[in-house]
Design an enzyme around this catalytic site. Sequence first.
Site, PDB file in Angstrom:
ATOM      1  N   GLU A  60      36.886  37.391  41.149  1.00 15.55           N
ATOM      2  CA  GLU A  60      37.638  36.874  42.300  1.00 15.55           C
ATOM      3  C   GLU A  60      38.236  38.037  43.108  1.00 15.55           C
ATOM      4  O   GLU A  60      38.809  38.957  42.555  1.00 15.55           O
ATOM      5  CB  GLU A  60      38.789  36.004  41.772  1.00 15.55           C
ATOM      6  CG  GLU A  60      39.749  35.500  42.839  1.00 15.55           C
ATOM      7  CD  GLU A  60      40.920  34.693  42.244  1.00 15.55           C
ATOM      8  OE1 GLU A  60      41.238  34.882  41.056  1.00 15.55           O
ATOM      9  OE2 GLU A  60      41.493  33.877  42.984  1.00 15.55           O
TER      10      GLU A  60
ATOM     11  N   LYS B 255      38.017  28.812  47.648  1.00  9.57           N
ATOM     12  CA  LYS B 255      38.896  28.296  46.584  1.00  9.57           C
ATOM     13  C   LYS B 255      39.594  27.030  47.078  1.00  9.57           C
ATOM     14  O   LYS B 255      40.274  27.059  48.108  1.00  9.57           O
ATOM     15  CB  LYS B 255      39.915  29.376  46.245  1.00  9.57           C
ATOM     16  CG  LYS B 255      40.744  29.148  45.011  1.00  9.57           C
ATOM     17  CD  LYS B 255      41.619  30.390  44.760  1.00  9.57           C
ATOM     18  CE  LYS B 255      42.221  30.380  43.365  1.00  9.57           C
ATOM     19  NZ  LYS B 255      42.918  31.664  43.080  1.00  9.57           N
TER      20      LYS B 255
ATOM     21  N   TYR C  28      52.660  28.936  41.954  1.00  5.49           N
ATOM     22  CA  TYR C  28      53.730  28.674  40.980  1.00  5.49           C
ATOM     23  C   TYR C  28      53.798  29.873  40.062  1.00  5.49           C
ATOM     24  O   TYR C  28      52.889  30.710  40.042  1.00  5.49           O
ATOM     25  CB  TYR C  28      53.473  27.376  40.202  1.00  5.49           C
ATOM     26  CG  TYR C  28      52.149  27.308  39.449  1.00  5.49           C
ATOM     27  CD1 TYR C  28      51.974  27.968  38.243  1.00  5.49           C
ATOM     28  CD2 TYR C  28      51.068  26.586  39.964  1.00  5.49           C
ATOM     29  CE1 TYR C  28      50.767  27.900  37.556  1.00  5.49           C
ATOM     30  CE2 TYR C  28      49.859  26.519  39.279  1.00  5.49           C
ATOM     31  CZ  TYR C  28      49.718  27.170  38.072  1.00  5.49           C
ATOM     32  OH  TYR C  28      48.525  27.113  37.398  1.00  5.49           O
TER      33      TYR C  28
ATOM     34  N   CYS D 255      38.768  30.833  39.849  1.00  4.60           N
ATOM     35  CA  CYS D 255      39.982  30.862  39.020  1.00  4.60           C
ATOM     36  C   CYS D 255      40.708  29.515  38.947  1.00  4.60           C
ATOM     37  O   CYS D 255      40.317  28.657  38.171  1.00  4.60           O
ATOM     38  CB  CYS D 255      40.897  31.976  39.505  1.00  4.60           C
ATOM     39  SG  CYS D 255      41.924  32.667  38.187  1.00  4.60           S
TER      40      CYS D 255
END
Lengths: 285, 289
Positions: free
Chosen positions: B44, B111, B117, B147
């Site tokens: 990524e 993505k 978070y 991911c």
Amino acid sequence: MPADPSLRARAQAGLQLDAGLVCRVLEAFIRDEIGKFGIQRAVVAVSGGIDSAVSCALAARALGPAQVRAVLLPYRTSNPASRADAETLVERLGVSSVVIDISAAVDGLLRELDDDPSPLRRGNVMARARMMALYDQSEAFGGLVVGTSNKTELLLGYGTQFGDMASAVNPIGDLYKTQVQALAEALDVPCAIREKAPSADLWAGQSDEEELGFGYAPADQALYLLIDEMYRPADLTAAGFDAALVCDLQRRVVRSQFKRRLPVIAKLSNRTIDRDFRYPRDWGR
Amino acid sequence: MRDFRLALAQIKPTLGDLERNLERHLDFVDRAAAAGADLVVFPEQSLTGYFLSDLVADAALRRGAELLQPLRQASRGIDVIFGFVEETDDHRFLPAAAYLHHGEFAHVHHKVYLVTYGLFDEARDLAAGSSVRAFDTRFGRQAMLICEDLWHPTTASIAAADGADVIHGLSSSPGRGVAGGRGQLGSAETWRRLNRCYAQLHVCYVAHCNRVGFEDGVNFWGGSEVIGPDGEPLARAPEFEEALIVADLQDAALRRQRARLPLRRDEDPALNSREFARLAARRYQTDAG
């Protein structure tokens, strides 16, 4: 709600370390985060205590002993045993070392004060004098300052801002005190250092645990549950943790938040440093 | 699926230094080709680094960017999957995984689940994608997920239902969780569980390519791996260091496993579609109410 004895077991298990794995990550961390600045050397203030012993041992393993300078910074009231322990460590690790006595600098400053400073103020002056000498050695030796503040003292604010809390890279800041103690064993830190009572050694007979009013072991368990596992204080007391301890820890964490942040900046522009101007520390590295 | 040799390039990108990262890509493409690979996968944001924050606008690229030309050129030898931040015509910046074949973009996945978070803050700087698709390659149908996408099992379900024989996961996964007795990082343990689970339940190959190195004190643990359709690892890279690993993916293995375990045959997109449509309507009503 009935007491939940499993919560303490959960904390104990959570605080157990895979020492080999942790050392691997931390050595790579030191190499990488220092190397990014085109530097292969480190300086560490070595007090004879366990935190600085672990940081110094990790730096020596990461960079090679020849690339690490242990800086011993005694004051005239420091326990002579501390200096002896620091020298044993230096010898065992094979790192270079220098001794800079801060007594003259500290006493010179204290003499200029027209009141009688409290032990706390004296302690802060010593911690900041050490920081000054350490950062001078950073420049002299060409190495970055490797920090020695652990997670317990960072959370409790049990350190001097711009003093012993100052560093460029800190390998042990995410390890609780009892985890540092476990890591010290894996790193073969001398027994004398591992077995003595933790002390800031700012004056004779000082003891962390006496001064804090609680032991590191129960404090670490409670902090682990509150911080890492996000339990609420009421969950801990329901599980049999001492309510006064939990309350005291919570209060200390909140009250010392400012010490863990940059000084607050008055916002005026549209792009204020650290507020909306947000770049990684490793920008361009 | 046609049999082919897959390589995972577990590299250590430098944050925000696209030129340097491009060189690293070209080097690993060469190494993968030398190892006989037909396709090489990078992690990524392999071209940009991960915790970009305000660097996003500087690091984002259009597909036609000059900087990408050498990598497109390299994909004339073997196919290449790499990660970057794509800028759209209307100047949104999306985390992207691109499949290059013969100098062209055969497919780009954006993505769909940004992670905002804990230590992550992607939605501040990036825009999310809006589709999950499998696509045809010269080796058969494949899909790419990035991911956090894989922390939502529905994305892999869509990819599998769309016919992907290989699901590629491109990650910049921070290493964390060092409690004793496990012998591995908590994050590594979870990823390995996820990868095996996806491969076994969707009866396909799963290739997870994770980066290494540090950004602002955060380590990326590597441990890239290829899992076979029976859920067993075929190849695994070491942790914390750059590596190139290869695995041979075989149609016969897919066929054998699907004959034994026809989960994919029995999956019912119409059922999923009805139930999700009902749930989406309910959520809309709840939000509106």
